[in-house]
Scaffold this motif. Structure first.
Motif, PDB file in Angstrom:
ATOM      1  N   ASP A   1      31.169  -1.052   6.304  1.00 32.59           N
ATOM      2  CA  ASP A   1      30.697  -2.525   6.485  1.00 32.59           C
ATOM      3  C   ASP A   1      31.341  -3.307   7.586  1.00 32.59           C
ATOM      4  O   ASP A   1      30.731  -4.227   8.451  1.00 32.59           O
ATOM      5  N   ILE A   2      32.585  -3.111   7.808  1.00 37.49           N
ATOM      6  CA  ILE A   2      33.312  -3.734   8.825  1.00 37.49           C
ATOM      7  C   ILE A   2      32.666  -3.456  10.283  1.00 37.49           C
ATOM      8  O   ILE A   2      32.406  -4.491  11.078  1.00 37.49           O
ATOM      9  N   PHE A   3      32.450  -2.080  10.486  1.00 36.69           N
ATOM     10  CA  PHE A   3      32.095  -1.909  11.728  1.00 36.69           C
ATOM     11  C   PHE A   3      30.774  -2.153  12.087  1.00 36.69           C
ATOM     12  O   PHE A   3      30.208  -2.401  13.157  1.00 36.69           O
ATOM     13  N   VAL A   4      29.740  -2.013  10.863  1.00 42.46           N
ATOM     14  CA  VAL A   4      28.414  -2.310  11.100  1.00 42.46           C
ATOM     15  C   VAL A   4      28.379  -3.628  11.460  1.00 42.46           C
ATOM     16  O   VAL A   4      27.407  -4.028  12.272  1.00 42.46           O
TER      17      VAL A   4
ATOM     18  N   THR B   1      38.919  -4.423  19.295  1.00 42.45           N
ATOM     19  CA  THR B   1      37.974  -3.839  18.071  1.00 42.45           C
ATOM     20  C   THR B   1      39.050  -3.285  17.111  1.00 42.45           C
ATOM     21  O   THR B   1      38.839  -3.611  15.845  1.00 42.45           O
ATOM     22  N   ILE B   2      40.000  -2.598  17.425  1.00 41.42           N
ATOM     23  CA  ILE B   2      40.913  -1.879  16.483  1.00 41.42           C
ATOM     24  C   ILE B   2      41.521  -2.848  15.543  1.00 41.42           C
ATOM     25  O   ILE B   2      41.820  -2.848  14.210  1.00 41.42           O
ATOM     26  N   GLU B   3      42.264  -4.136  16.253  1.00 40.63           N
ATOM     27  CA  GLU B   3      42.922  -4.974  15.670  1.00 40.63           C
ATOM     28  C   GLU B   3      41.908  -5.779  14.689  1.00 40.63           C
ATOM     29  O   GLU B   3      42.383  -6.197  13.561  1.00 40.63           O
ATOM     30  N   TYR B   4      40.949  -5.957  15.170  1.00 37.12           N
ATOM     31  CA  TYR B   4      39.752  -6.841  14.176  1.00 37.12           C
ATOM     32  C   TYR B   4      39.636  -6.060  12.848  1.00 37.12           C
ATOM     33  O   TYR B   4      39.566  -6.539  11.799  1.00 37.12           O
ATOM     34  N   PHE B   5      39.570  -4.735  13.093  1.00 40.31           N
ATOM     35  CA  PHE B   5      39.059  -3.770  11.834  1.00 40.31           C
ATOM     36  C   PHE B   5      40.273  -3.902  11.081  1.00 40.31           C
ATOM     37  O   PHE B   5      40.332  -4.020   9.791  1.00 40.31           O
ATOM     38  N   VAL B   6      41.463  -3.803  11.618  1.00 44.20           N
ATOM     39  CA  VAL B   6      42.650  -3.606  10.781  1.00 44.20           C
ATOM     40  C   VAL B   6      42.928  -4.964   9.816  1.00 44.20           C
ATOM     41  O   VAL B   6      43.088  -4.836   8.772  1.00 44.20           O
ATOM     42  N   LYS B   7      42.546  -5.946  10.611  1.00 44.82           N
ATOM     43  CA  LYS B   7      42.912  -7.352   9.806  1.00 44.82           C
ATOM     44  C   LYS B   7      41.641  -7.555   8.776  1.00 44.82           C
ATOM     45  O   LYS B   7      42.222  -7.806   7.814  1.00 44.82           O
ATOM     46  N   GLN B   8      40.431  -7.024   9.194  1.00 42.62           N
ATOM     47  CA  GLN B   8      39.357  -7.157   8.161  1.00 42.62           C
ATOM     48  C   GLN B   8      39.942  -6.306   6.940  1.00 42.62           C
ATOM     49  O   GLN B   8      39.672  -6.457   5.808  1.00 42.62           O
ATOM     50  N   PHE B   9      40.390  -5.144   7.246  1.00 39.40           N
ATOM     51  CA  PHE B   9      40.585  -4.015   6.050  1.00 39.40           C
ATOM     52  C   PHE B   9      41.895  -4.468   5.319  1.00 39.40           C
ATOM     53  O   PHE B   9      41.783  -4.270   4.091  1.00 39.40           O
TER      54      PHE B   9
END
Ligand code: PHE
Length: 377
Positions: A143-146, A258-266
């Motif tokens: 969901d986060i990456f989509v 991108t990685i940071e965005y993902f990690v914070k979302q997750f």
């Protein structure tokens, strides 16, 4: 035995009957006997017996009357006997038919009551079940990456060494092959290529780029296999999500952002990220991504005052490997290494799930103990 029961086996002469007016009372007696019997024929077996006893062709009561009373009767009696017999036959036949209809509809009725569906009964509530925690984490990551423009693709778990290694810039005898203790599949002699269980989801980088021109933005969730002995942090089968973004103007900043965005979302916006230099043959530069320890908030100290057992006091937890795609890889997929660049990452789902949900043994994911599974409805 009632003497009258025997009357039909004797002739009228033997019974001492000589006058026509005696005939009707004789028949009345027989008819009364029939009426008493037919009442008791309330089910099919009894009905059958009654029918045979009365209408049986050879020795039924009516056949006996014909043989013993009618046939040998004197001409004076014959008329009366014939008339009474016809009357009796009509009576017996119609009663027996009536009785058959009653028995049949009775059994239909009882079958109906037996099979009736009682709509007022409470239904059987079956547990619906839920997604396995790993599946849930896959879903969260997807969901986060989509949401930031990646699409999801999947690939084969049985791979050739070319996709698992060579095209990822890992030639034969490269030492990293030793780190990825690989399961090879037993094949018949003369098989065109060896086959293996993929040791990572990275082969899908190659398969995707072979099929598709840039821009590429995909993630690849899936199972991977390595010859590890099972313990609290190792399993011979585990789960990864690969990521690949290739375009004409992708920078290292896009990558870390991108990685940071993902990690914070997750994990939540409170976590910090850092990366350290690392090495993968298919990325250059390669990095190892860490997050600030989710358990001690990055302090390295446990709530009890001692050292945090999860990050061993470091305040950081190693998350996954990543890097900018090595230009050598583009050579395998006919991309122009001078024009495109991109980044790739490979995350262990089991590890992400263990960190996020505070699980300290990877084996619980594979044991499928419902007491564990029910904690993640
Ligand atoms: N495939 C690597 C592994 O399984 C992880 C990785 C993927 C590293 C993509 C860099 C880029 O260890």
């Amino acid at each position: 035995m009632n003497p009258s029961e025997n009357t039909v086996s004797q002739t009228l002469a033997a019974l001492g009957i000589a006058q026509p007016d005696e005939i009707s009372s004789l028949f009345a007696e027989v008819r009364a006997r029939f009426d008493a019997e037919i009442i008791r024929a309330h089910d099919e077996p009894n009905w059958n017996i009654t029918k045979v006893v009365w209408l049986g062709r050879k020795s039924g009561v009516l056949a006996q009357i014909t043989d013993n009373w009618l046939k040998p009767a004197t001409p004076e009696l014959k008329r009366a006997v014939g008339a009474s017999l016809n009357e009796l036959r009509a009576h017996v036949e119609s009663k027996i038919e009536e009785c058959r209809v009653a028995i049949e509809s009775g059994s239909e009725e009882s079958a109906l009551t037996r099979e009736r569906v009682d709509l007022s009964l409470p239904g059987v509530v079956r547990p619906i079940g839920s997604h396995h925690l790993i599946r849930q984490v896959f879903q969260d990551v997807e969901d986060i990456f989509v949401s930031i423009g990646f699409s999801v693709v999947e690939g084969p778990e049985i791979e050739t060494p070319y996709y698992n290694f060579e095209a990822l810039n890992i030639p034969e005898f490269h030492p990293v092959r030793d780190d990825m203790d690989t399961f090879y599949i037993d094949l018949a002699k003369g098989a065109p290529t060896p086959l293996l269980l993929r040791t990572h989801t990275s082969p899908m980088q190659i398969r995707t780029m072979e099929k598709q021109k840039p821009p590429v933005r995909v993630i690849v969730p899936g199972k991977v296999y390595r010859r590890d002995n099972p313990d609290a942090t190792h399993s011979f089968a585990f789960h990864q999500v690969e990521g690949l973004a290739v375009d004409t103007d992708i920078t290292f900043c896009d990558f870390t952002g991108t990685i940071e965005y993902f990690v914070k979302q997750f994990f939540g916006s409170g976590v910090k990220t850092r990366f350290r230099p690392s090495y993968f043959p298919f990325t250059e530069p390669s990095v190892e991504f860490d997050v600030s320890c989710i358990f001690c908030g990055g302090s390295g100290m446990a709530a009890s005052g001692g050292i945090c057992g999860k990050c061993k006091g470091a305040g950081w937890i190693e998350l996954f490997g990543a890097g900018m795609v090595d230009p050598a890889v583009y050579g395998f997929v006919n991309y122009d290494a001078k024009k495109v660049n991109g980044f790739a990452f490979g995350m262990g789902m089991d590890r992400l799930a263990m960190l996020k949900y505070g699980i300290d043994d990877i084996q619980v994911f594979f044991q499928n103990d419902v007491r564990f599974l029910r904690q993640f409805p």
